[in-house]
Design a protein around this motif. Structure first.
Motif, PDB file in Angstrom:
ATOM      1  N   GLY A 166      60.802 -15.753 -31.935  1.00 57.45           N
ATOM      2  CA  GLY A 166      60.485 -14.744 -32.927  1.00 57.45           C
ATOM      3  C   GLY A 166      59.055 -14.245 -32.843  1.00 57.45           C
ATOM      4  N   GLU A 167      58.183 -15.045 -32.231  1.00 57.13           N
ATOM      5  CA  GLU A 167      56.775 -14.652 -32.112  1.00 57.13           C
ATOM      6  C   GLU A 167      56.479 -13.946 -30.795  1.00 57.13           C
ATOM      7  N   ALA A 168      57.252 -14.222 -29.765  1.00 58.93           N
ATOM      8  CA  ALA A 168      56.983 -13.638 -28.448  1.00 58.93           C
ATOM      9  C   ALA A 168      57.131 -12.123 -28.495  1.00 58.93           C
ATOM     10  N   VAL A 169      56.233 -11.429 -27.805  1.00 53.20           N
ATOM     11  CA  VAL A 169      56.273  -9.971 -27.699  1.00 53.20           C
ATOM     12  C   VAL A 169      56.607  -9.593 -26.271  1.00 53.20           C
ATOM     13  N   TYR A 170      57.587  -8.707 -26.131  1.00 51.58           N
ATOM     14  CA  TYR A 170      57.980  -8.225 -24.810  1.00 51.58           C
ATOM     15  C   TYR A 170      56.869  -7.327 -24.270  1.00 51.58           C
ATOM     16  N   GLY A 171      56.327  -7.698 -23.113  1.00 51.63           N
ATOM     17  CA  GLY A 171      55.081  -7.117 -22.643  1.00 51.63           C
ATOM     18  C   GLY A 171      55.168  -5.839 -21.846  1.00 51.63           C
ATOM     19  N   LEU A 172      55.933  -4.862 -22.309  1.00 50.31           N
ATOM     20  CA  LEU A 172      55.950  -3.543 -21.684  1.00 50.31           C
ATOM     21  C   LEU A 172      54.986  -2.660 -22.490  1.00 50.31           C
ATOM     22  N   PRO A 173      53.772  -2.428 -22.005  1.00 51.56           N
ATOM     23  CA  PRO A 173      52.770  -1.709 -22.814  1.00 51.56           C
ATOM     24  C   PRO A 173      53.220  -0.328 -23.256  1.00 51.56           C
ATOM     25  N   GLU A 174      53.974   0.364 -22.421  1.00 46.97           N
ATOM     26  CA  GLU A 174      54.405   1.710 -22.759  1.00 46.97           C
ATOM     27  C   GLU A 174      55.364   1.733 -23.945  1.00 46.97           C
ATOM     28  N   LEU A 175      55.882   0.569 -24.305  1.00 44.78           N
ATOM     29  CA  LEU A 175      56.788   0.444 -25.441  1.00 44.78           C
ATOM     30  C   LEU A 175      56.157  -0.319 -26.600  1.00 44.78           C
ATOM     31  N   ASN A 176      55.411  -1.383 -26.288  1.00 46.34           N
ATOM     32  CA  ASN A 176      54.943  -2.313 -27.328  1.00 46.34           C
ATOM     33  C   ASN A 176      53.429  -2.492 -27.344  1.00 46.34           C
ATOM     34  N   ARG A 177      52.683  -1.460 -27.007  1.00 48.21           N
ATOM     35  CA  ARG A 177      51.230  -1.609 -26.857  1.00 48.21           C
ATOM     36  C   ARG A 177      50.555  -2.250 -28.077  1.00 48.21           C
ATOM     37  N   GLU A 178      50.828  -1.758 -29.259  1.00 48.30           N
ATOM     38  CA  GLU A 178      50.134  -2.272 -30.440  1.00 48.30           C
ATOM     39  C   GLU A 178      50.533  -3.709 -30.767  1.00 48.30           C
ATOM     40  N   ARG A 179      51.781  -4.048 -30.543  1.00 48.34           N
ATOM     41  CA  ARG A 179      52.221  -5.431 -30.774  1.00 48.34           C
ATOM     42  C   ARG A 179      51.592  -6.379 -29.757  1.00 48.34           C
ATOM     43  N   ILE A 180      51.402  -5.909 -28.533  1.00 40.13           N
ATOM     44  CA  ILE A 180      50.777  -6.739 -27.499  1.00 40.13           C
ATOM     45  C   ILE A 180      49.342  -7.071 -27.889  1.00 40.13           C
ATOM     46  N   ARG A 181      48.641  -6.114 -28.477  1.00 41.28           N
ATOM     47  CA  ARG A 181      47.241  -6.335 -28.859  1.00 41.28           C
ATOM     48  C   ARG A 181      47.082  -7.544 -29.782  1.00 41.28           C
ATOM     49  N   SER A 182      48.060  -7.789 -30.631  1.00 35.21           N
ATOM     50  CA  SER A 182      47.902  -8.821 -31.655  1.00 35.21           C
ATOM     51  C   SER A 182      48.676 -10.097 -31.375  1.00 35.21           C
ATOM     52  N   THR A 183      49.400 -10.167 -30.267  1.00 33.56           N
ATOM     53  CA  THR A 183      50.221 -11.348 -30.029  1.00 33.56           C
ATOM     54  C   THR A 183      49.426 -12.462 -29.363  1.00 33.56           C
ATOM     55  N   ARG A 184      49.956 -13.669 -29.458  1.00 31.26           N
ATOM     56  CA  ARG A 184      49.397 -14.787 -28.702  1.00 31.26           C
ATOM     57  C   ARG A 184      50.405 -15.347 -27.699  1.00 31.26           C
TER      58      ARG A 184
END
Length: 385
Positions: A166-184
């Motif tokens: 539930g915490e992992a962010v799928y790392g496709l920047p073109e789709l999830n850029r803002e979520r990637i910025r804040s994930t660990r």
């Protein structure tokens, strides 16, 4: 063109895009670059788990020249004590470390740890690192699928860390850029899913195609199969040969389908057919879709969607992207075609499977996670021929 220097970064404004690079005046080589900080900015201390495969050495190549990174540890259970440059002579003078056992690498003292490992390894190691405040960037498939049972079905083993999905962010920047910025915890996409998804995102987001009728016909070089010894990867088997595989179902199918469904807002009908071609690097995805609704300017749709994306290049009408044009880079090149009397639209998407399809995308994600300009360390021109 206007250049502005801000806190160690040179920002260049050109043709409506902001590019960023580290100002390296007076810096003449890798060994002369300060290892603890650059222009007052703290270096990111990283560890790499399992860096003996093609993805791992590509990650080392990129990180060794990244101006904001200090490689602290490189692990391998089977090759502990071996010099990294002894195994990979291409890294002589750039990585002066030995492989160490993971238990002795003190990974919990890193700012970020990359996993370039077989499936299941990050399951066991990610939790303690996350609890220690380390950011985890996983290049395997361990955290890509959000459904633990679906993952177990496709990867043939129980999911070892469902509590982190539930915490992992799928790392496709073109789709999830803002979520990637804040994930660990970053789940770096697979190579086929990257090429296919980037070729379809604008169409699905705009509701411009029938989501029940998508065909992804993709070809990959042999490095996509990894560095392990196997008959199917022998030169005599691959050379002068061309074959399909995974026709009944490939592990990347549920990953691609999950991404496309997220963008479409509903399940999609996807046929995914991979092929092996006699080249080392590269993926070419030919995507067949059926337009829906009123006719529109698909070229303009793609150009607008990717207008500010630093690593997606939309080619002009009539173009055919080539894998050689992206070799060694983090770039995806896309072109569109309308086959005569077919009623179809075709999107052509090419990437380097080891860079934008793996290590480069991982570094792009790391840059976002640590607030570094996204293109840092990823500006090399393609290698040709």
């Amino acid at each position: 063109m206007i250049s502005v220097f801000v806190r160690g970064w040179m920002f260049t404004l050109s043709a409506g895009r902001v590019n960023a690079r580290v100002l390296r005046t007076g810096v003449t080589g890798y060994h002369r670059r300060p290892r603890d900080q650059i222009h007052g900015t703290s270096m990111i201390s990283v560890g790499i788990v399992g860096a003996t495969g093609y993805t791992g050495v590509e990650l080392l190549r990129l990180l060794a020249d990244h101006p904001g990174v200090r490689i602290r540890a490189v692990t391998s259970r089977g090759d502990a004590g071996t010099a990294v440059a002894g195994m990979f002579p291409s890294l002589r003078g750039r990585v002066d470390l030995d492989f160490v056992e993971p238990a002795q690498a003190r990974l919990d003292q890193c700012d970020a740890v990359f996993f370039a490992t077989p499936h299941g390894v990050a399951h066991a190691m990610a939790g303690p690192l996350l609890d220690a405040g380390v950011r985890v960037i996983d290049l395997s498939a361990d955290f890509r699928l959000r459904d633990a049972e679906l993952w177990a079905r496709w990867y043939g083993q129980p999911h070892g860390a469902p509590q982190w999905l539930g915490e992992a962010v799928y790392g496709l920047p073109e789709l999830n850029r803002e979520r990637i910025r804040s994930t660990r915890l970053l789940a770096v996409p697979g190579c086929y899913p990257t090429a296919v998804s980037l070729g379809l995102l604008p169409l699905l987001q705009a509701g411009a195609i029938d989501p029940d009728d998508i065909i992804a016909d993709a070809k990959s070089g042999v490095s996509g199969a990894g560095r392990k010894a196997q008959v199917g990867g022998l030169f005599a088997e691959v050379g002068e040969n061309f074959k399909a595989y995974g026709s009944a179902g490939h592990r990347h199918w549920p990953e691609i389908r999950q991404t496309l469904a997220e963008v479409a807002g509903r399940p999609v009908g996807l046929v995914f057919q991979p092929h092996l071609v006699p080249m080392i690097r590269g993926i070419h995805a030919t995507l067949y879709v059926r337009p829906a609704g009123t006719e529109r300017d698909f070229q303009a749709l793609f150009e607008e969607f990717y207008r500010d994306e630093p690593f997606v290049d939309v080619l002009g009408p009539g173009a055919h992207p080539e894998t050689a044009s992206v070799r060694g880079t983090n770039v995806c090149r896309i072109a569109l075609a309308r086959p005569v009397e077919s009623g179809r639209l075709v999107a052509l998407s090419v990437i380097d499977n080891l860079v934008k399809g793996a290590a480069g995308q991982a570094v792009q994600g790391m840059n976002l996670m640590f607030g570094i300009p996204e293109e840092t360390g990823l500006g090399a021109a393609p290698v040709f021929p």
